[in-house]
Design an enzyme around this catalytic site. Structure first.
Site, PDB file in Angstrom:
ATOM      1  CE  LYS A  14     -47.626  42.676  31.306  1.00 24.72           C
ATOM      2  NZ  LYS A  14     -48.887  42.901  32.025  1.00 24.72           N
TER       3      LYS A  14
HETATM    4  P1  NAD Z   1     -45.998  52.725  36.440  1.00 29.09           P
HETATM    5  O1  NAD Z   1     -44.748  52.619  35.669  1.00 29.09           O
HETATM    6  O2  NAD Z   1     -47.024  53.723  36.030  1.00 29.09           O
HETATM    7  O3  NAD Z   1     -45.673  53.002  37.997  1.00 29.09           O
HETATM    8  C1  NAD Z   1     -44.845  52.167  38.740  1.00 29.09           C
HETATM    9  C2  NAD Z   1     -44.669  52.770  40.139  1.00 29.09           C
HETATM   10  O4  NAD Z   1     -43.903  51.853  40.935  1.00 29.09           O
HETATM   11  C3  NAD Z   1     -43.914  54.085  40.144  1.00 29.09           C
HETATM   12  O5  NAD Z   1     -44.434  54.924  41.160  1.00 29.09           O
HETATM   13  C4  NAD Z   1     -42.493  53.665  40.490  1.00 29.09           C
HETATM   14  O6  NAD Z   1     -41.722  54.713  41.091  1.00 29.09           O
HETATM   15  C5  NAD Z   1     -42.777  52.552  41.482  1.00 29.09           C
HETATM   16  N1  NAD Z   1     -41.671  51.602  41.622  1.00 29.09           N
HETATM   17  C6  NAD Z   1     -40.880  51.087  40.638  1.00 29.09           C
HETATM   18  N2  NAD Z   1     -39.972  50.251  41.185  1.00 29.09           N
HETATM   19  C7  NAD Z   1     -40.209  50.231  42.520  1.00 29.09           C
HETATM   20  C8  NAD Z   1     -39.616  49.571  43.614  1.00 29.09           C
HETATM   21  N3  NAD Z   1     -38.570  48.751  43.431  1.00 29.09           N
HETATM   22  N4  NAD Z   1     -40.128  49.773  44.855  1.00 29.09           N
HETATM   23  C9  NAD Z   1     -41.178  50.602  45.038  1.00 29.09           C
HETATM   24  N5  NAD Z   1     -41.785  51.264  44.037  1.00 29.09           N
HETATM   25  C10 NAD Z   1     -41.297  51.083  42.797  1.00 29.09           C
HETATM   26  O7  NAD Z   1     -46.604  51.243  36.459  1.00 29.09           O
HETATM   27  P2  NAD Z   1     -48.132  50.816  36.645  1.00 29.09           P
HETATM   28  O8  NAD Z   1     -48.754  50.740  35.294  1.00 29.09           O
HETATM   29  O9  NAD Z   1     -48.751  51.623  37.726  1.00 29.09           O
HETATM   30  O10 NAD Z   1     -47.935  49.301  37.129  1.00 29.09           O
HETATM   31  C11 NAD Z   1     -47.703  48.986  38.497  1.00 29.09           C
HETATM   32  C12 NAD Z   1     -47.962  47.515  38.718  1.00 29.09           C
HETATM   33  O11 NAD Z   1     -49.326  47.218  38.363  1.00 29.09           O
HETATM   34  C13 NAD Z   1     -47.099  46.568  37.864  1.00 29.09           C
HETATM   35  O12 NAD Z   1     -46.823  45.413  38.614  1.00 29.09           O
HETATM   36  C14 NAD Z   1     -48.014  46.243  36.695  1.00 29.09           C
HETATM   37  O13 NAD Z   1     -47.685  45.012  36.080  1.00 29.09           O
HETATM   38  C15 NAD Z   1     -49.351  46.171  37.395  1.00 29.09           C
HETATM   39  N6  NAD Z   1     -50.505  46.360  36.504  1.00 29.09           N
HETATM   40  C16 NAD Z   1     -50.631  47.485  35.762  1.00 29.09           C
HETATM   41  C17 NAD Z   1     -51.751  47.628  34.950  1.00 29.09           C
HETATM   42  C18 NAD Z   1     -52.000  48.888  34.163  1.00 29.09           C
HETATM   43  O14 NAD Z   1     -53.107  49.005  33.599  1.00 29.09           O
HETATM   44  N7  NAD Z   1     -51.085  49.832  34.089  1.00 29.09           N
HETATM   45  C19 NAD Z   1     -52.710  46.606  34.870  1.00 29.09           C
HETATM   46  C20 NAD Z   1     -52.536  45.473  35.664  1.00 29.09           C
HETATM   47  C21 NAD Z   1     -51.425  45.365  36.477  1.00 29.09           C
END
Ligand code: NAD
Length: 438
Positions: free
Chosen positions: A131
């Site tokens: 990561k």
């Molecule tokens: P992103 O940046 O696109 O979106 C994050 C979302 O979470 C936004 O809507 C933001 O406003 C919200 N957020 C941020 N802090 C917050 C809080 N304290 N309380 C409530 N909401 C909050 O991120 P993403 O890519 O959608 O990732 C979201 C989660 O999924 C993360 O934990 C990430 O590690 C995990 N993830 C993402 C992927 C991917 O392909 N993008 C793959 C596996 C896991």
């Protein structure tokens, strides 16, 4: 498997282990890496893993911490901190996203790297776990600042990444555009290398279906679990925390498959409508507003209230540690599908298990993203493209297969998380042993 030793009364899991491998009691106060390592140690205990193998798998292989000087638009220079951490490469090149977030420190990135090792083994793609992260607030940066930050960070970590060494991808705060800049910066020194990152724009060698892949995988998992828990998926009431890449696509694809999304939130708060949210209107609202919370077609709720709403399936899709001992007793959903990484603290996990709540662990639920990243990498190294139907079909196959395996391993009554970790740890330990790591 020789990594497994006979259990004996004096076979303490802490014997002869380094500080980083210490087994702690579960609590909300655990750091993200302590929490991820806690689940690993529970599995190592059940599998009777030898101490030397336990030490290898509970610590990271390589950690690069870098200075990222960034020239701001107003001429100021700010110096950010960035990381690329490789946890374990026994099963293949290191693979994992890059997070731009204020909480992305050494411990958080370590935790996320370890989770990638277990996730990649569980979904059975030939990758190790890694990561990256830069501690910053991407929402406050201009496009030019983000681009300069990305190019500088890529230069700083270019010594340890590579198409067959370590392949970054998007995570919180990063997206396809950031991957395009990373690919371009790396390519300037190393020649055209589309396989250096996944989650790129399709025009630059990205895979169709990658943008929505994590959300699609979450929905597939939720459907499979609902089937086994006698919850009618069509019409199931779903609440999603986080409306970024993962939350948005989970809501959209879930609704296409018939679920009723009753609540969603972002960092600024959430909205709830007992009859189901109008997702098209919500999307339209977000074109003119930066916040979900002022959407007029629903009731406003805080992020804390959202997690405790009456629903069939709760999907945390934002940050770690949001389900903890403070709210685990008040969560009403009988099924939690962890789209975010590490949303449930180990102590809350135990409380929810005791209450009979089914938790689909992050290493299974959000594995759809890295699965399609694998398809993207395969297409890049073969210089051959797949169509979206093939991508989605292969994703469906891998997600359902992994879900079947986890349910089969949990048939004795243990939680899905424990079953998932046991499968992954066994696979990685076996690969490490075959390579002669210990
Ligand atoms: P992103 O940046 O696109 O979106 C994050 C979302 O979470 C936004 O809507 C933001 O406003 C919200 N957020 C941020 N802090 C917050 C809080 N304290 N309380 C409530 N909401 C909050 O991120 P993403 O890519 O959608 O990732 C979201 C989660 O999924 C993360 O934990 C990430 O590690 C995990 N993830 C993402 C992927 C991917 O392909 N993008 C793959 C596996 C896991």
């Amino acid at each position: 498997m020789k990594t497994v030793k006979e259990a004996s009364p004096d076979n303490s899991s802490t014997t002869a282990l380094g500080e980083s491998a210490r087994v702690l009691a579960p609590s909300d106060g655990m750091t993200p890496f302590e929490a991820a390592t806690f689940f690993f140690h529970q599995s190592a205990d059940r599998l009777g893993l030898r101490d030397d193998m336990r030490e290898v798998l509970s610590t990271t292989y390589r950690e690069l911490a870098v200075q990222v000087p960034l020239r701001m638009d107003d001429g100021r220079m700010v110096v950010l901190r960035g990381y690329r951490i490789q946890h374990n490469g026994a099963r293949g090149p290191y693979k994992g996203g890059v997070r731009y977030h204020e909480s992305a420190d050494l411990d958080e990135v370590r935790a996320l790297a370890a989770l990638m090792t277990w996730k990649n083994a569980l979904i059975d793609v030939p990758f190790g776990g890694a990561k990256g992260g830069v501690q910053c607030e991407p929402g406050l940066l201009s496009r030019g600042e983000l681009e300069r930050l990305t190019r500088r960070f890529t230069d700083m970590i270019s010594y340890i990444i590579g198409v067959t060494r370590d392949i970054p991808a998007p995570d919180m705060g990063t997206n396809a555009q950031v991957m395009a800049w990373m690919m371009d910066a790396y390519g300037k020194k190393n020649g055209y290398s589309p396989g250096i990152v996944t989650g790129k724009p399709v025009e630059l060698g990205g895979s169709p279906g990658r943008e929505e892949a994590t959300g699609r995988g979450v929905v597939i998992c939720a459907r499979e679990v609902a089937k086994r828990k006698a919850v009618n998926f069509e019409g199931a009431r779903v609440v999603i925390q986080g409306f970024g890449n993962v939350g948005y696509w989970t809501a959209k694809l879930g609704a296409e498959m018939g679920v009723t999304v009753v609540g969603v939130s972002d960092v600024g708060g959430g909205v709830y409508n007992d009859k189901g949210l109008d997702l098209v209107a919500l999307e339209g609202h977000l074109e003119d507003s930066l916040s979900l919370a002022d959407f007029s077609g629903a009731e406003s709720v805080t992020n804390e209230e959202l997690l405790e709403l009456e629903c069939d399936i709760l999907i945390p899709a934002a940050v770690h540690g949001v389900i903890n001992t403070g709210n685990a007793g008040d969560i009403k959903a009988p099924i939690i599908v962890e789209a975010a990484n590490g949303p449930t603290t180990p102590a809350a996990d135990e409380m929810l298990n005791e209450r009979g709540v089914t938790i689909v662990p992050d290493i299974l639920a959000n594995a759809g993203g890295v699965t399609v990243s694998y398809f993207e990498w395969v297409q890049n190294i073969q210089h051959f493209t797949w169509d979206v139907d093939q991508v989605n079909l292969q994703l469906e196959k891998r997600m359902t297969r992994a879900t079947d395996e986890v349910f089969a391993a949990a048939a004795g009554g243990q939680s899905l998380r424990r079953a998932a970790f046991d499968i992954s740890v066994k696979r990685v330990a076996h690969a490490a042993e075959l390579r002669g790591y210990v």
